[in-house]
Write a protein that holds these residues in place. Structure first.
Motif, PDB file in Angstrom:
ATOM      1  N   UNK A 190       0.667  -1.320  -0.107  1.00 24.83           N
ATOM      2  CA  UNK A 190      -0.097   0.101   0.084  1.00 24.83           C
ATOM      3  C   UNK A 190       0.910   1.206   0.062  1.00 24.83           C
ATOM      4  N   UNK A 191       0.203   2.382  -0.281  1.00 24.65           N
ATOM      5  CA  UNK A 191       1.083   3.672  -0.394  1.00 24.65           C
ATOM      6  C   UNK A 191       0.244   4.767   0.473  1.00 24.65           C
ATOM      7  N   UNK A 192      -1.035   4.520   0.756  1.00 28.56           N
ATOM      8  CA  UNK A 192      -1.843   5.544   1.374  1.00 28.56           C
ATOM      9  C   UNK A 192      -3.024   4.949   2.107  1.00 28.56           C
ATOM     10  N   UNK A 193      -3.226   5.468   3.257  1.00 36.16           N
ATOM     11  CA  UNK A 193      -4.590   5.209   4.163  1.00 36.16           C
ATOM     12  C   UNK A 193      -5.467   6.462   3.947  1.00 36.16           C
ATOM     13  N   UNK A 194      -6.633   6.362   3.603  1.00 36.66           N
ATOM     14  CA  UNK A 194      -7.615   7.414   3.697  1.00 36.66           C
ATOM     15  C   UNK A 194      -8.617   7.077   4.726  1.00 36.66           C
ATOM     16  N   UNK A 195      -9.010   7.875   5.879  1.00 36.35           N
ATOM     17  CA  UNK A 195      -9.816   7.791   6.801  1.00 36.35           C
ATOM     18  C   UNK A 195     -10.482   8.820   7.424  1.00 36.35           C
ATOM     19  N   UNK A 196     -11.423   8.627   8.016  1.00 34.60           N
ATOM     20  CA  UNK A 196     -12.452   9.643   8.364  1.00 34.60           C
ATOM     21  C   UNK A 196     -12.301   9.943  10.104  1.00 34.60           C
ATOM     22  N   UNK A 197     -13.494   9.520  10.615  1.00 33.00           N
ATOM     23  CA  UNK A 197     -13.849   9.444  12.070  1.00 33.00           C
ATOM     24  C   UNK A 197     -13.237  10.322  13.117  1.00 33.00           C
TER      25      UNK A 197
ATOM     26  N   UNK B 185     -10.308  12.714   6.338  1.00 32.10           N
ATOM     27  CA  UNK B 185     -11.124  13.596   5.786  1.00 32.10           C
ATOM     28  C   UNK B 185     -12.694  13.585   6.371  1.00 32.10           C
ATOM     29  N   UNK B 186     -13.140  14.742   6.725  1.00 31.60           N
ATOM     30  CA  UNK B 186     -14.337  14.831   7.743  1.00 31.60           C
ATOM     31  C   UNK B 186     -15.155  15.789   6.758  1.00 31.60           C
ATOM     32  N   UNK B 187     -16.637  15.510   6.325  1.00 31.23           N
ATOM     33  CA  UNK B 187     -17.214  16.180   5.518  1.00 31.23           C
ATOM     34  C   UNK B 187     -18.383  17.037   6.207  1.00 31.23           C
ATOM     35  N   UNK B 188     -18.507  16.779   7.503  1.00 30.99           N
ATOM     36  CA  UNK B 188     -19.584  17.555   8.140  1.00 30.99           C
ATOM     37  C   UNK B 188     -18.966  18.925   8.850  1.00 30.99           C
TER      38      UNK B 188
ATOM     39  N   UNK C 101     -15.040  18.811   4.433  1.00 30.65           N
ATOM     40  CA  UNK C 101     -14.074  18.723   3.155  1.00 30.65           C
ATOM     41  C   UNK C 101     -14.552  17.256   2.461  1.00 30.65           C
ATOM     42  N   UNK C 102     -14.096  17.332   1.120  1.00 32.71           N
ATOM     43  CA  UNK C 102     -13.868  16.039   0.444  1.00 32.71           C
ATOM     44  C   UNK C 102     -12.782  16.021  -0.291  1.00 32.71           C
ATOM     45  N   UNK C 103     -12.325  14.879  -0.649  1.00 31.27           N
ATOM     46  CA  UNK C 103     -11.012  14.491  -1.321  1.00 31.27           C
ATOM     47  C   UNK C 103     -11.244  14.298  -2.659  1.00 31.27           C
ATOM     48  N   UNK C 104     -10.489  14.484  -3.629  1.00 24.44           N
ATOM     49  CA  UNK C 104     -10.430  14.242  -4.894  1.00 24.44           C
ATOM     50  C   UNK C 104      -9.313  13.451  -5.394  1.00 24.44           C
ATOM     51  N   UNK C 105      -9.504  12.164  -6.038  1.00 29.90           N
ATOM     52  CA  UNK C 105      -8.116  11.248  -6.350  1.00 29.90           C
ATOM     53  C   UNK C 105      -8.196  11.190  -7.777  1.00 29.90           C
ATOM     54  N   UNK C 106      -6.923  11.870  -8.385  1.00 33.00           N
ATOM     55  CA  UNK C 106      -6.806  11.952  -9.896  1.00 33.00           C
ATOM     56  C   UNK C 106      -5.981  10.447 -10.277  1.00 33.00           C
ATOM     57  N   UNK C 107      -5.922  10.383 -11.531  1.00 31.60           N
ATOM     58  CA  UNK C 107      -5.253   9.012 -11.941  1.00 31.60           C
ATOM     59  C   UNK C 107      -4.103   8.672 -11.257  1.00 31.60           C
TER      60      UNK C 107
END
Length: 680
Positions: free
Chosen positions: A414-421, A439-442, A454-460
């Motif tokens: 793996x190269x990255x972990x995306x989590x919230x919480x 990333x926390x969207x509330x 916020x929200x997160x966008x991953x490009x190719x």
């Protein structure tokens, strides 16, 4: 010549003075804004500490249910009906699932002509989704019949999905990842407005915690599930720690459903329990990015998480309840899950070895090891400290350091972990050298203006790009100082309320440092007591002047901590110790009661109230005798019909705040005449 030179020199001096003044003003303003930001972050620290302490108490309920299970045989002999109702969700007494009868039940629900909301037909289409969105924008409710049908169809789709969803970025320009929403419908609608609706060309991953705390959790679930049915390959859902019926009992979603769907709320909640347990646990993109709600631990095993029967995890707050099924069924399930999860394609993952198959080759039981795996990925938080150690803040999961992240990455490539919480002031956070992203969207999670979403966008190339926002109809009408002041005052109020539930312990601890019974102690002693009794990681020394009064010598009048609030006693004869005890445990009592109250009627019989308290007292060893409880229960039964309105009973134990102008005398603002400004 001389006059011209003199005039030119004066202009230069004026320009220099203006520049110095501008620099001075800018410096002052930056300092002023920095102070406001420190105040905002301090208030968020209070909110978060209290939130984690509440979650710790919630997780400790698993110990309570473990106690009941350990003594199930003995308790069942005494109160068989009560024990059956407590554990019917765990298949002890009610092995038959209502799922097969659901369709027949739905057809019995008529949609009256007076209903003007969306009328859905299945399978759903984009037209249906647009109708739902328009209805929710105008605060309309979807009829209960369509809600049940939607949940039923969602469950069927989720059951076909693997425990860990695998995606490839090669099919999309960008993938959007959203964090916690917590019933904040306006945040979700703003995300769709800014980023577009989910579709085949615009995929989304929602990383858990869709419900609780906010007022529109049901609407968010309906929207997300509707998109899932229309775009099952382009909208993906991970389970969060609040997709749990036990969490919903404490944090508001159960009440929301029963309020909005009074006649069919029980059936909706029952079906939601099944939907929750079929939600995927994680998402992996290109075998490089792991997306989970909470985090990882040093024992996180993606192989194990990919193969066990996730539907057995009804609630992480309930201890594992083994259920026997045919051995061949589990073998088939494990094989299908392993193939569907895609781990056979991942490098350095020998999932087909004998030891791996042996772990899945059991008889339909949820082992404690599997249960712990789910707790860790739903509840854990990253920290900068190396190693893996218990999450003392929340009481469940763990804190994992950068070395734990490195170890997992090496094992699975793996190269990255995306989590919230975790609520973050700016809506996102990056740690572990850029390898762990939160990333926390509330937005406005604790109070108006408290945080951005916020929200997160991953490009190719899988580099993250963050989009921030803050939703509010009133936020931008107030100055930044006013918003910070509102957050501060709300945080302090919540902290003062926290003191009430521990008043006896606090006073007893204060008196140990006050042998002369003067009512005053040093600031250092006050800080020591607050830290040891409340177990909140807060800067008590700086909070002292905001919570208590100091004499001219700088000593703390410790009883003044409680002078601004009190618990409203529901019965005049009730002993103060009993009132404090019930206030402290009111949320836990409500959860146990709601588990017993399967029809969510809000009414509990005198005998059920007595039994509930006896079970609770057996675990917590609360020093309140049954006679006192019976007397209180009888006095609460106003109409003498043998039942207690438990919701009204709980509301009776609320904190009354006394007005004190001292809290609004200090102002830190360039305009001290602002009327609605509150500061510490």
């Amino acid at each position: 010549m001389g006059c011209g030179t003199s005039f030119h020199g004066e202009e230069v001096k004026k320009s220099e003075r203006a520049m110095k003044a501008a620099i001075l003003i800018q410096k002052w303003f930056r300092c002023y804004m920095a102070r406001l930001e420190v105040r905002r972050l301090s208030a968020l620290n209070i909110f978060q500490s209290i939130e984690y302490a509440d979650e710790q108490a919630q997780l400790q309920l698993s110990d309570f249910f473990s106690f009941l299970l350990d003594h199930f045989t003995d308790l069942n002999k005494k109160d068989s009906e009560l024990m059956c109702r407590l554990f019917s969700a765990s298949r002890i007494c009610d092995p038959d699932s209502p799922g097969d009868k659901l369709k027949e039940y739905e057809r019995m629900i008529d949609v009256p002509p007076s209903y003007h909301g969306p009328r859905l037909s299945f399978p759903l289409t984009v037209v249906d989704i647009n109708a739902i969105l328009q209805a929710f924008k105008h605060r309309q409710l979807l009829h209960a019949r369509y809600v049940l049908q939607l949940l039923h169809e969602t469950k069927k789709v989720l059951k076909q999905m693997p425990n860990i969803t695998h995606l490839s970025s090669s099919y999309f320009k960008e993938i959007t990842v959203c964090g916690d929403l917590h019933g904040k419908l306006d945040d979700l609608l703003l995300i769709f407005y800014k980023n577009g609706l989910p579709s085949g060309e615009n995929p989304y991953i929602f990383n858990g915690d869709f419900v609780d705390r906010g007022r529109h959790s049901m609407e968010i679930l309906i929207i997300l599930f509707a998109f899932l049915l229309v775009y099952p390959n382009d909208l993906h859902l991970n389970r969060g720690n609040h997709e749990d019926f036990m969490m919903n009992l404490r944090y508001g979603f159960t009440k929301e459903v029963m309020h909005k769907y009074k006649h069919h709320g029980g059936q909706i909640l029952q079906l939601l329990e099944d939907v929750y347990c079929w939600l995927p646990l994680a998402t992996v993109i290109d075998h490089k990015i792991l997306i989970v709600h909470g985090g990882i631990s040093d024992t996180t095993d993606l192989e194990l998480l990919s193969c066990f029967e996730r539907s057995l995890v009804k609630s992480v707050l309930m201890p594992p309840m083994p259920t026997r099924t045919e051995k061949t069924q589990l073998q088939t399930y494990a094989k299908n899950q392993a193939l569907a999860s895609g781990f056979d394609k991942m490098p350095r993952v020998p999932y087909k070895n004998a030891a791996f198959i042996d772990r899945c080759d059991r008889s339909g039981e949820l082992s404690r090891k599997e249960w712990k795996q789910v707790v860790d990925i739903l509840w854990s938080d990253p920290r900068s400290r190396r190693g893996c150690f218990p999450n003392t803040g929340r009481g469940g999961g763990c804190y994992f350091g950068p070395d734990v992240t490195t170890k997992l990455f090496a094992k699975y490539g793996l190269k990255m972990i995306i989590r919230s919480h975790e609520c973050k002031p700016e809506g996102y956070d990056i740690c572990h050298n850029g390898r762990v992203v939160t990333v926390f969207s509330a937005s406005n999670y604790y109070e108006e203006g408290s945080n951005r979403g916020a929200y997160l966008k991953l490009n190719p190339d899988m580099s993250p790009r963050f989009v921030q926002y803050q939703v509010s109809k009133t936020t931008h009408k107030k100055t930044f100082n006013q918003r910070v002041s509102l957050v501060e005052s709300t945080a302090l109020r919540a902290l003062r309320e926290r003191l009430i539930g521990r008043k006896s312990e606090l006073v007893a601890a204060f008196q140990q440092f006050d042998p002369g019974d003067t009512g005053k102690i040093s600031v250092a002693d006050w800080v020591s007591v607050m830290d040891s009794v409340l177990n909140l990681s807060l800067p008590w020394r700086s909070l002292c002047t905001h919570l208590a009064a100091l004499d001219p010598e700088g000593r703390v009048d410790y009883l003044s901590c409680f002078s601004h609030l009190q618990v409203q006693e529901p019965v005049l004869e009730a002993h103060s110790a009993l009132v404090e005890t019930l206030y402290r445990y009111r949320s836990d009592l409500e959860i146990v009661f709601n588990v017993i109250d399967k029809d969510h009627s809000g009414l509990i019989s005198m005998e059920e109230f007595r039994q509930m308290w006896q079970l609770f007292n057996a675990h917590h060893h609360v020093d309140v005798d049954d006679t006192t409880i019976d007397h209180l229960a009888q006095s609460m039964d106003r109409n003498k019909d043998g039942s207690i309105d438990f919701n009204e009973f709980l509301k009776a134990f609320h904190v009354v705040h006394r007005h004190d102008p001292r809290w609004s005398t200090r102002e830190e603002t360039p305009s001290p005449t602002t009327a609605d400004d509150e500061t510490w």
